[in-house]
Design a protein around this motif. Structure first.
Motif, PDB file in Angstrom:
ATOM      1  N   SER A   1      -4.345  12.216  -6.495  1.00 10.43           N
ATOM      2  CA  SER A   1      -5.422  12.053  -7.289  1.00 10.43           C
ATOM      3  C   SER A   1      -5.162  10.818  -8.359  1.00 10.43           C
ATOM      4  N   LEU A   2      -4.054  11.319  -9.126  1.00 15.83           N
ATOM      5  CA  LEU A   2      -3.665  10.289 -10.302  1.00 15.83           C
ATOM      6  C   LEU A   2      -3.176   9.045  -9.735  1.00 15.83           C
ATOM      7  N   LEU A   3      -2.449   8.960  -8.518  1.00 18.22           N
ATOM      8  CA  LEU A   3      -1.913   7.937  -7.951  1.00 18.22           C
ATOM      9  C   LEU A   3      -3.056   7.110  -7.259  1.00 18.22           C
ATOM     10  N   LEU A   4      -4.205   7.606  -6.792  1.00 22.32           N
ATOM     11  CA  LEU A   4      -5.107   6.941  -6.072  1.00 22.32           C
ATOM     12  C   LEU A   4      -6.461   6.800  -7.202  1.00 22.32           C
ATOM     13  N   GLY A   5      -6.308   7.143  -7.907  1.00 24.01           N
ATOM     14  CA  GLY A   5      -7.436   6.952  -9.144  1.00 24.01           C
ATOM     15  C   GLY A   5      -8.617   7.856  -8.537  1.00 24.01           C
ATOM     16  N   THR A   6      -8.523   8.944  -7.973  1.00 24.17           N
ATOM     17  CA  THR A   6      -9.733   9.683  -7.506  1.00 24.17           C
ATOM     18  C   THR A   6      -9.940  10.962  -8.531  1.00 24.17           C
ATOM     19  N   GLU A   7     -11.067  11.563  -8.410  1.00 27.41           N
ATOM     20  CA  GLU A   7     -11.353  12.323  -9.422  1.00 27.41           C
ATOM     21  C   GLU A   7     -10.940  14.059  -8.852  1.00 27.41           C
TER      22      GLU A   7
ATOM     23  N   MET B   1       0.813  -1.263  -0.067  1.00 27.23           N
ATOM     24  CA  MET B   1       0.100   0.055  -0.028  1.00 27.23           C
ATOM     25  C   MET B   1       0.991   1.208  -0.077  1.00 27.23           C
ATOM     26  N   MET B   2       0.534   2.186  -1.090  1.00 28.16           N
ATOM     27  CA  MET B   2       1.297   3.321  -1.035  1.00 28.16           C
ATOM     28  C   MET B   2       0.900   4.349   0.077  1.00 28.16           C
ATOM     29  N   ASN B   3       1.695   4.741   0.799  1.00 27.26           N
ATOM     30  CA  ASN B   3       1.844   5.813   1.790  1.00 27.26           C
ATOM     31  C   ASN B   3       2.158   7.250   0.907  1.00 27.26           C
ATOM     32  N   ILE B   4       0.988   8.285   0.751  1.00 23.02           N
ATOM     33  CA  ILE B   4       1.200   9.651   0.364  1.00 23.02           C
ATOM     34  C   ILE B   4       1.110  10.342   1.231  1.00 23.02           C
ATOM     35  N   THR B   5       2.117  11.297   1.320  1.00 21.53           N
ATOM     36  CA  THR B   5       2.097  12.621   2.352  1.00 21.53           C
ATOM     37  C   THR B   5       2.252  13.845   1.597  1.00 21.53           C
ATOM     38  N   ILE B   6       1.412  14.679   1.851  1.00 19.16           N
ATOM     39  CA  ILE B   6       1.479  16.101   1.237  1.00 19.16           C
ATOM     40  C   ILE B   6       2.197  17.149   2.383  1.00 19.16           C
ATOM     41  N   LEU B   7       3.365  17.601   1.902  1.00 20.95           N
ATOM     42  CA  LEU B   7       4.116  18.518   2.951  1.00 20.95           C
ATOM     43  C   LEU B   7       4.097  20.009   2.630  1.00 20.95           C
TER      44      LEU B   7
END
Length: 232
Positions: free
Chosen positions: A163-169, A1-7
């Motif tokens: 969103s591109l990584l998770l496939g969300t809109e 599972m990819m962990n994505i953090t926005i900093l």
């Protein structure tokens, strides 16, 4: 599972781990993408202005590009404007690039496993690269205004990549329209057009324009540089 953090900002860059994307839409990494598209052989991002001058002294064929507080630095060939860049020839040349925000992020991301330069013009390519890498830890670092204040365009870019990584809109076009009256408003202010030319806004918000990423590498002499990595 990819962990994505926005900093955010310098502190965010210092905390970044794993595959790290340093984001500067207005304008550092949009600018570097256009440099590569115009045929620059290599881009050397530096945080220190004096190092830029030193490198030029050692190799006069180097093109100096960059700014402080948005303004072109004395003795530089171009500022930090993609539109200005389009007026000069960088084909086959090494460009040394220094800015108030983006290049500072690179200098501070000392825990990162790998660093990419991020902007809207390469966003989809970045997401594709991250997926192909199999990275489990992804840090998206928004550098903001002079690395001091958060900005809408960098956060929008981070949310778009996520969103591109998770496939969300995510309504990217709506986000770009909002930039015209928030952080991008300076490009439409005639009193600031000498520093922030209006064409830069359109060039920096041309989403997914390029199918390559800017990948940070290290040369044998210890100097870091950006390479253009084409995706399939």
């Amino acid at each position: 599972m990819m962990n994505i953090t926005i900093l955010q900002l310098i502190e965010g860059a210092k905390k970044a781990k794993g595959l790290t994307v340093i984001i500067d839409v207005f304008r550092a990494f949009s600018m570097e993408a256009y440099m590569m598209a115009q045929g620059a052989e290599k881009v050397i991002p530096v945080g220190d202005v004096q190092l830029a001058y030193q490198l030029k002294k050692e190799n006069p064929s180097i093109v100096l590009a960059g700014e402080r507080h948005g303004k072109i630095l004395p003795g530089f060939d171009t500022g930090n404007s993609p539109w200005e860049l389009s007026q000069i020839d960088v084909k086959g040349k090494t460009v040394v690039h220094t800015t108030s925000a983006g290049t500072q992020g690179i200098a501070n991301a000392i825990q990162a496993d790998e660093i990419l330069g991020g902007s809207l013009v390469t966003a989809r390519a970045i997401a594709k690269y991250i997926k192909q890498s199999g990275a489990e830890e992804v840090s998206l670092v928004c550098m903001g205004l002079e690395a001091l204040a958060e900005t809408e365009e960098d956060t929008l870019c981070a949310e778009y990549i996520k969103s591109l990584l998770l496939g969300t809109e995510l309504d990217i076009e709506k986000g770009i329209e909002l930039l015209k009256v928030t952080s991008g408003a300076k490009f439409f202010d005639p009193s600031q057009n000498d520093v922030f030319p209006e064409p830069d806004f359109g060039m920096c918000t041309e989403v997914d324009k390029f199918n390559f990423v800017l990948r940070l590498k290290q040369s044998p002499d210890g100097l870091h540089y950006m390479e253009k990595y084409e995706l399939e």
